[in-house]
Every structure is written in structure tokens, then in C-alpha cells.
Scaffold this active site. Structure first.
Site, PDB file in Angstrom:
ATOM      1  N   ARG A 114       0.808  -1.229   0.000  1.00 29.89           N
ATOM      2  CA  ARG A 114       0.000   0.000   0.000  1.00 29.89           C
ATOM      3  C   ARG A 114       0.840   1.278   0.000  1.00 29.89           C
ATOM      4  NH1 ARG A 114      -2.736  -4.179   0.948  1.00 29.89           N
ATOM      5  NH2 ARG A 114      -4.941  -4.273   0.380  1.00 29.89           N
ATOM      6  N   TYR A 147     -26.527  -1.389 -19.159  1.00 32.02           N
ATOM      7  CA  TYR A 147     -27.175  -2.654 -18.772  1.00 32.02           C
ATOM      8  C   TYR A 147     -28.628  -2.748 -19.240  1.00 32.02           C
ATOM      9  CZ  TYR A 147     -22.988  -3.201 -15.974  1.00 32.02           C
ATOM     10  OH  TYR A 147     -21.669  -3.313 -15.577  1.00 32.02           O
ATOM     11  N   HIS A 189      -0.967  -7.927 -14.170  1.00 31.98           N
ATOM     12  CA  HIS A 189      -2.381  -8.297 -13.983  1.00 31.98           C
ATOM     13  C   HIS A 189      -2.906  -8.987 -15.248  1.00 31.98           C
ATOM     14  CE1 HIS A 189      -6.129  -8.059 -11.711  1.00 31.98           C
ATOM     15  NE2 HIS A 189      -6.676  -8.075 -12.912  1.00 31.98           N
ATOM     16  N   ALA A 190      -3.534 -10.144 -15.066  1.00 33.57           N
ATOM     17  CA  ALA A 190      -3.936 -10.965 -16.215  1.00 33.57           C
ATOM     18  C   ALA A 190      -4.962 -10.253 -17.092  1.00 33.57           C
ATOM     19  CB  ALA A 190      -4.517 -12.278 -15.714  1.00 33.57           C
ATOM     20  N   HIS A 196     -10.319 -18.397 -17.046  1.00 32.47           N
ATOM     21  CA  HIS A 196     -11.012 -17.101 -17.075  1.00 32.47           C
ATOM     22  C   HIS A 196     -10.602 -16.308 -18.329  1.00 32.47           C
ATOM     23  CE1 HIS A 196     -12.681 -13.335 -15.304  1.00 32.47           C
ATOM     24  NE2 HIS A 196     -11.714 -12.792 -16.012  1.00 32.47           N
ATOM     25  N   GLU A 197      -9.301 -16.191 -18.540  1.00 33.02           N
ATOM     26  CA  GLU A 197      -8.810 -15.384 -19.675  1.00 33.02           C
ATOM     27  C   GLU A 197      -9.185 -16.025 -21.004  1.00 33.02           C
ATOM     28  OE1 GLU A 197      -8.003 -12.490 -19.166  1.00 33.02           O
ATOM     29  OE2 GLU A 197      -7.638 -12.624 -17.023  1.00 33.02           O
ATOM     30  N   HIS A 233     -12.547 -15.107 -22.190  1.00 34.92           N
ATOM     31  CA  HIS A 233     -12.603 -13.824 -22.914  1.00 34.92           C
ATOM     32  C   HIS A 233     -12.245 -14.045 -24.386  1.00 34.92           C
ATOM     33  CE1 HIS A 233     -13.247 -11.200 -19.516  1.00 34.92           C
ATOM     34  NE2 HIS A 233     -12.098 -11.471 -18.931  1.00 34.92           N
ATOM     35  N   GLU A 235     -16.960 -11.586 -18.202  1.00 38.18           N
ATOM     36  CA  GLU A 235     -16.168 -12.038 -17.058  1.00 38.18           C
ATOM     37  C   GLU A 235     -16.599 -13.414 -16.563  1.00 38.18           C
ATOM     38  OE1 GLU A 235     -13.555 -10.591 -16.361  1.00 38.18           O
ATOM     39  OE2 GLU A 235     -13.860  -8.678 -17.376  1.00 38.18           O
ATOM     40  N   TRP A 267     -13.609   4.373   1.779  1.00 38.29           N
ATOM     41  CA  TRP A 267     -13.188   3.044   1.291  1.00 38.29           C
ATOM     42  C   TRP A 267     -13.285   2.019   2.413  1.00 38.29           C
ATOM     43  CZ3 TRP A 267     -11.983   0.357  -2.995  1.00 38.29           C
ATOM     44  CH2 TRP A 267     -11.128  -0.732  -2.894  1.00 38.29           C
ATOM     45  N   ARG A 295     -15.534  -1.308   3.002  1.00 35.14           N
ATOM     46  CA  ARG A 295     -14.883  -2.615   3.210  1.00 35.14           C
ATOM     47  C   ARG A 295     -15.465  -3.293   4.453  1.00 35.14           C
ATOM     48  NH1 ARG A 295     -10.910  -5.368   0.477  1.00 35.14           N
ATOM     49  NH2 ARG A 295      -8.949  -4.712   1.395  1.00 35.14           N
ATOM     50  N   HIS A 330      -7.763  -2.403 -10.588  1.00 34.50           N
ATOM     51  CA  HIS A 330      -8.835  -1.863 -11.423  1.00 34.50           C
ATOM     52  C   HIS A 330      -9.115  -0.378 -11.165  1.00 34.50           C
ATOM     53  CE1 HIS A 330      -9.077  -6.171 -11.308  1.00 34.50           C
ATOM     54  NE2 HIS A 330      -9.791  -6.172 -12.407  1.00 34.50           N
ATOM     55  N   ARG A 346     -18.908  -5.750 -12.936  1.00 33.39           N
ATOM     56  CA  ARG A 346     -18.902  -6.872 -13.874  1.00 33.39           C
ATOM     57  C   ARG A 346     -18.515  -8.186 -13.198  1.00 33.39           C
ATOM     58  NH1 ARG A 346     -14.427  -4.966 -18.030  1.00 33.39           N
ATOM     59  NH2 ARG A 346     -15.819  -3.198 -18.012  1.00 33.39           N
ATOM     60  N   TYR A 347     -17.585  -8.134 -12.250  1.00 29.29           N
ATOM     61  CA  TYR A 347     -17.131  -9.376 -11.607  1.00 29.29           C
ATOM     62  C   TYR A 347     -18.167  -9.899 -10.620  1.00 29.29           C
ATOM     63  CZ  TYR A 347     -12.710  -7.820 -13.592  1.00 29.29           C
ATOM     64  OH  TYR A 347     -11.734  -7.383 -14.451  1.00 29.29           O
TER      65      TYR A 347
HETATM   66  O1  X8Z Z   1      -9.199  -8.874 -13.012  1.00 33.64           O
HETATM   67  C1  X8Z Z   1      -9.598 -10.014 -13.087  1.00 33.64           C
HETATM   68  C2  X8Z Z   1      -9.173 -10.899 -14.251  1.00 33.64           C
HETATM   69  C3  X8Z Z   1      -8.944 -10.135 -15.495  1.00 33.64           C
HETATM   70  S1  X8Z Z   1     -10.401  -9.549 -16.197  1.00 33.64           S
HETATM   71  C4  X8Z Z   1      -7.897 -11.604 -13.898  1.00 33.64           C
HETATM   72  N1  X8Z Z   1     -10.377 -10.523 -12.099  1.00 33.64           N
HETATM   73  C5  X8Z Z   1     -10.778  -9.741 -10.935  1.00 33.64           C
HETATM   74  C6  X8Z Z   1      -9.607  -9.427 -10.027  1.00 33.64           C
HETATM   75  O2  X8Z Z   1      -8.540 -10.024 -10.206  1.00 33.64           O
HETATM   76  O3  X8Z Z   1      -9.760  -8.604  -9.131  1.00 33.64           O
HETATM   77  C7  X8Z Z   1     -10.947 -11.866 -12.064  1.00 33.64           C
HETATM   78  C8  X8Z Z   1     -11.690 -11.962 -10.767  1.00 33.64           C
HETATM   79  C9  X8Z Z   1     -11.794 -10.580 -10.218  1.00 33.64           C
HETATM   80 ZN    ZN Z   2     -11.661 -10.991 -16.947  1.00 32.60          ZN
END
Ligand code: X8Z
Ligand code: ZN
Length: 631
Positions: free
Chosen positions: A208, A245, A374-375, A404-405, A408, A432, A502, A506, A530, A539-540
Site C-alpha cells: 500500500r 445494462y 495483472h492478467a 477465465h482469460e 474472454h 467475465e 473506502w 470494506r 482496477h 462486472r465481476y
Molecule cells: O481482473 C480479473 C481478471 C482479469 S479480467 C484476472 N479478475 C478480478 C480481479 O482479479 O480482481 C478476475 C476476478 C476478479
Molecule cells: Zn476478466
């Protein structure tokens, strides 16, 4: 994921976007300053003009999306000052063009148009999650800020000798990291593996420290993003996000709250049980009765999913499924893990990934340069140049993320025949949720079939608990990120209380608390990808509800009988066909139509996730008897 509203989508240029259309395109008069007022010139435009306009715009958008994607790919896989400038420029150009044509499109507001044309015009306005402010200087500033925020995150490191030594031990690494500096992946490993209260705290606090430099930039980004949203007729950027939406922003918020109220009791029971177990490991002094849980003890940097502390939480003593060990023993490398993922999709009758996917994706963290780890999933040139970008670690968590990826990429592949503005999922929760749906079919029996597990556990509670630690623990986190941002964009949360608001959220939603005092010198939201990357997060949450609805429907199609958590659709072509039909629709219809095409249901509904976890929920309620639950 989509980055900053760019479409990370696969596709080819549509045949209808041909030269003859371009040659005969009429000039569309831009709207007046007052926007929707119809002038004499505008009255002259017709429905046919709207179609020609859209085709021309979509052609140009494809070109700009693709240029921006390429620049973003290079920036994220090779962070330097130069790649940042190049990416910001491409982003800026896309923002400028989108703003221009979104304004021009208001010329068609009063015409009687087909639903499909009307929808494309609407989606044009919503196509960027970061719309451009009207002023060119501000636009350039905003594009630069977006890139800088993302880079601060991507480059973030925390340097500490003691922690570096802990990392070396836990990671079984041969050497200490350079200058004792730990990147996010290394700090995450400490949080996942260590059970030492102080090390956990140091890693949690350490990560942090990267965020306070984002604070002023974020404040300005909020101002400029809001200016962009206002120029499109929205009150603020949050309202723009909520408008995608097929219902009003207010109705959407109510929908999210409704879904949350369905699943909240299950979350609260998991939370209560988790506290009891954490008390056994860390003592009541560190984990007091009736209070929120300390955020650093849950095995995840953001306490968003708790699988990494399953050794503390599993109901049965029997050993947990340990894919990390299996991958090591069988010498399965990162690329082979992705091949397993692809084979699941092809077993459903879906296409193989293009050869370029294997050549151009980034699977392993490069050691010679900085990258955004980050994926994410990409389509770079809109001619099926699909890729993923990940710093894969060879464990079960990343095996899930690979599915997950790939979800997409498959979605992107199958909707590529749609018109460009429809090349998207029905709503962002669908994108997602798709790969996660496949992950739900990665059951113990499936792993046995593939030789990745010797035998399936006889007791289901452990399997369900492991899933719940990923899926149920996530739900409140999936909501609160945008609750915070929506209020930040609307001005309800001001910079003077960014961090306090925040932590209030939480605690209210997740029942977790910061382990040490935080202040407005901190900027803890910025320590979650994000937020600096400007990726909407609801979205998640939706995906976590939808994937169980998808799973239930696909299991039914595949003829599965018995509990949902035992179902795997592996090798089921009928399920694959249905999935494909939905993906092919892209965003061409309001999302309830796509949901109906797959599931026969028109509403998002948590009854599937509740049914899936019912045996575990019943068990949790028994465990919690006599406990003081809540916080
Ligand atoms: O960001 C993601 C993916 C890429 S769209 C790896 N996710 C969120 C996160 O990591 O915070 C998947 C689950 C939630
Ligand atoms: Zn994703």
C-alpha cells in the site's frame, strides 16, 4: 478484461464495410451546441444516412481500436517512458474520434430507426469507459493520467530486507530479490503462504505504500472523466458506467442490491465460520469476537478471495487438492497449463486457438523488464490476433485464471462476425463469467480423468469449501469497489475522505478491517489494479452470479443429474453448441435475450449459486450455532 474501455475483441473487418458504401457516404451535419435540438439541416438526415454513418464510423473505430490496442500491448509488456507516451497518444486519438462521432450521432436522435441501428448509436456513446472531455488539452491530460496511474501500479515495489528474506524462504528462491525490493507478485506470495502475523502485516502495508503518489492524479482523473461523461449527457462517469445494462442506472443499482441480498446470508455464515477458525490460528487477541476480520489474514492482498488459507478453513482433515505440487511433479509448465485450458474448450466442440496466440501471448513474467502482470485477454489486430498476458504461477489459482482469460478470448472469437459496435458480451458480467463457467467444470473427477489428481475426494465438503473461498468470499468485494467509485464520481465521496469511505465500505460489505490505522495520507483504493487501470468492477460481481446460472443450464443440457458441484460439461458438444450460440450474439440484443438463449431465464438470479453451495451452507449454519456472528 477490457482496458480503459478499449475493446479487447477479436474480429475481422465486416464485408458490408466495403468501398462502395464509403464512396457514397453523405456528410452528416454535426449537432448544434444545444445537442438534441433539431435544426433544418438535421431534418434532412434520414434513417438511411444513419446506417451509412454507422458503417463509416465503425470502420474508423476498428482502425483506432486496433492501433490503441497495439500501443497498449507494447506498453504493458514493456513499461518505459516512451511506450507510455506512445500508448497515451493512441488512446487520446481514439478518445477524440469517439467524442466527435458520439456528438455527430445526436443528429439521428429524433429519427424513427430500427432497434438495431438505434442500439449501435447508443453503444457508440457508451463505448469508452473513459470518455473524452471536450477540451483537447484536457483530453491529452486525461489520456496521460490514465497511463501514468496504470504505470505506477505496474511498477510498484516495496523494499525491505526482513520481508525479502521471508519471501526467499517461502518462495524457496535461490537468491534474494535485487535491493531487497519486492514486486506485487512476491508480496502476494507472502500473503498467500505465510502464517506469521508480522510478516503478513509488513507485506500488506508494504504494497500500500505504492499508492499515495496516485492520489492527486486520481483526483484530477475523476474531474476530467466526469467532464467527458457530462459532454455525452450523463451526470457523471458512474452514471455512464451504470447505463450499459439495458435499464436505467437506478434500476441497475437496485438489481445489484437485490442480488446481494440473495447471497448475503451465505456470505455472513462463511465469514462467521472463518472468524472462529482464524481465532484458532492467530488468537482472539488478534481476531476478536464480534469484530471485522483483519484484512491481512485472509491469504489475499485485498481479502477478495480466501482460497489461500484453505489449510486453516477446510472442514475435513484430508489433504486438499494441491495442483501446485502436481504441476511441479509432472513438470507441467506455463504454456502446458494454457494448453489444458484450450483442450477444455475444444472438448466442447469449440475452435482451437490460432497459432499466433501461442507465438504472441505473454505467459511468463519477463526477467529483463517491467510489465503489467495483472492478467488480461486481448485481440490486437481485429483479425483474430487473440492473446493473453499473464505472469503465470504454476498453481491452482492461476489455472483458474487461465480458464477465465481464455473465456474472454473465446467470446471475442465467436462474436467477431457481429458489427463492430456489437462485438462485445451481452453485458460485461457475461464476458467475465464465461471462462469462470468453464472453471466450474474443473471438478475433482475431471482432474482425475486428466491424470492431474490420483483420486477424487470422497467427501464433498472440502471441495465446496474451496470453491466458496473463491466465489462466496468474493461477492461483497465485487460490489463495494464500484459503490466507492460511483460515489466518488457523483461527488458524494470527496477527496478529503477517499480512504475513510473506502474502509467504511470494506467493513460494511466484507466485514473486514485494516489491521493498522489508516489515514487520508493513504490511498488504499489505488492499491487495487482496477482503480488505477479504470476498469469497472461490478462486472465481476455479476459474473459470479451469472456463471452459476450458466453452469446450471449447461449441466442440464448435458444431461447431468445430481448435485451441481459434481457436474463437469467436459467433452459435451451440446453444451458447447449452446454456449457458442450465445457468444455469437455478442451485444447485438439486450442482455436478457442472450441469457434466455443460454439458460431459458430472463433475469439474473442467485438461486443457482445458492443451490450449488446448499450442502456447505447447511453445514456452516451448524458450525456457527452458538457463535456471535456478524460484525
Ligand atoms: O481482473 C480479473 C481478471 C482479469 S479480467 C484476472 N479478475 C478480478 C480481479 O482479479 O480482481 C478476475 C476476478 C476478479
Ligand atoms: Zn476478466
Amino acid at each position: 478484461m477490457r482496458i480503459r474501455g478499449l475493446f479487447l475483441i477479436a474480429g475481422v473487418f465486416l464485408i458490408y464495410a466495403c468501398a462502395s458504401h464509403q464512396a457514397s457516404k453523405p456528410t452528416v451535419t454535426p449537432p448544434t451546441e444545444k445537442g438534441a435540438e433539431t435544426t433544418a439541416t438535421q431534418q434532412a438526415v434520414s434513417a438511411a444516412d444513419a446506417m451509412v454513418f454507422l458503417e463509416r464510423v465503425e470502420d474508423e473505430l476498428l482502425r483506432l481500436w486496433s492501433t490503441a490496442e497495439r500501443a497498449a500491448w507494447v506498453r504493458q509488456t514493456y513499461i518505459t517512458d516512451d511506450t507510455a507516451v506512445i500508448a497515451a497518444k493512441a488512446h487520446e486519438e481514439l478518445m477524440a474520434y469517439t467524442a466527435k462521432v458520439a456528438a455527430e450521432a445526436t443528429a439521428f436522435d429524433k429519427l424513427d430507426l430500427s432497434p438495431s441501428v438505434r442500439r449501435r448509436l447508443k453503444l457508440l456513446k457508451l463505448s469508452l469507459t473513459l470518455p473524452s472531455p471536450p477540451d483537447a488539452k484536457q483530453r491529452s491530460e486525461l489520456a496521460g493520467l490514465a497511463t501514468e496511474l496504470d504505470n505506477i501500479y505496474g511498477r510498484g515495489k516495496f523494499c525491505d530486507e526482513k520481508l525479502a528474506k521471508s519471501w526467499k524462504r517461502l518462495a524457496k528462491a535461490k537468491a534474494l530479490p535485487k535491493d531487497n525490493c519486492l514486486a506485487l507478485g512476491q508480496l502476494k506470495l507472502i500473503i498467500a503462504k505465510s502464517r506469521n502475523y508480522d510478516d503478513l502485516l509488513a507485506a500488506w502495508k508494504g504494497w500500500r505504500t505504492i499508492a499515495p503518489p496516485m492520489r492527486a492524479k486520481f483526483e484530477r482523473y475523476v474531474e476530467l472523466g466526469n467532464a467527458g461523461a457530462r459532454s455525452l449527457g450523463f451526470n457523471d462517469l458512474g452514471e455512464l458506467w451504470k447505463s450499459n445494462y439495458d435499464m436505467s442506472p437506478e434500476a441497475f443499482e437496485a438489481e445489484v442490491d437485490r442480488l446481494w441480498s440473495q447471497v448475503k446470508p451465505l456470505y455472513q455464515d462463511l465469514h462467521c465460520y472463518t472468524r472462529t477458525r482464524l481465532q484458532k490460528t492467530y488468537g482472539k487477541k488478534n481476531v476478536p469476537d464480534g469484530k471485522a476480520l483483519p484484512a491481512h489474514l485472509l491469504g489475499n492482498m485485498w481479502s477478495q478471495s480466501w482460497e489461500n488459507i484453505q489449510s486453516i478453513l477446510l472442514p475435513e482433515r484430508s489433504a486438499a487438492i494441491d495442483l501446485e505440487r502436481t504441476f511441479a511433479q509432472k513438470k507441467i509448465d506455463e504454456q502446458e497449463m494454457v494448453r489444458y485450458g484450450e483442450r477444455f474448450f475444444t472438448s466442447l466442440g469449440l475452435t482451437k486457438l490460432p497459432e499466433t496466440f501461442w507465438q504472441r501471448s505473454m505467459f511468463v513474467k519477463p526477467s529483463d523488464r517491467e510489465v503489467v502482470c495483472h492478467a488480461s485477454a486481448w485481440d490486437v489486430d481485429y483479425e483474430s490476433d487473440l492473446r493473453i498476458k499473464m505472469c503465470i504461477r504454476k498453481n491452482g489459482e492461476d489455472f483458474n485464471t487461465i480458464h477465465h482469460e481464455l473465456g474472454h478470448n473465446y467470446y471475442q472469437y465467436y462474436y467477431r462476425q457481429q458489427r463492430p459496435l456489437f462485438r462485445n458480451s451481452a453485458n460485461d458480467g457475461f464476458h467475465e463469467g464465461l471462462g469462470d463457467t468453464i472453471s466450474l467444470s474443473v471438478t475433482p473427477s475431471y482432474l482425475v480423468k486428466l491424470g492431474l489428481l490420483n483420486r477424487a475426494p470422497t467427501n464433498d465438503l472440502n471441495t465446496l469449501m474451496e470453491r466458496a473461498l473463491g466465489k462466496i468470499a468474493f461477492l461483497p468485494f465485487g460490489i463495494l469497489i464500484d459503490k466507492w467509485r460511483w460515489d466518488v464520481f457523483s461527488g458524494k465521496i470527496t477527496p478529503a475522505n477517499y480512504n475513510k469511505a473506502w474502509w467504511d465500505l470494506r467493513t460494511r460489505y466484507q466485514g473486514i478491517a485494516a489491521p493498522v490505522e489508516r489515514s487520508e495520507q493513504d490511498f488504499d483504493p489505488g492499491a487495487k489494479f482496477h482503480i488505477p487501470a479504470n476498469v469497472p468492477y461490478t462486472r465481476y460481481f455479476l459474473a459470479h452470479i451469472l456463471q452459476f446460472q450458466f453452469h446450471r443450464a449447461l449441466c442440464k443440457i448435458s444431461g447431468h443429474e445430481g448435485p451441481l458441484h459434481k457436474c463437469s460439461i467436459y467433452e459435451n458438444k451440446a453444451a458447447g453448441e449452446r454456449l457458442k450460440a450465445m457468444m455469437e450474439m455478442g451485444m447485438s440484443e439486450p442482455w436478457p435475450k442472450a441469457l434466455e438463449a443460454l439458460t431459458g431465464e430472463k433475469k439474473m438470479d442467485a438461486s443457482a449459486i445458492l443451490a450449488y453451495f446448499k450442502p456447505l451452507h447447511d453445514w456452516l449454519k451448524k458450525q456457527n450455532q452458538g457463535q456471535q456472528c456478524g460484525w
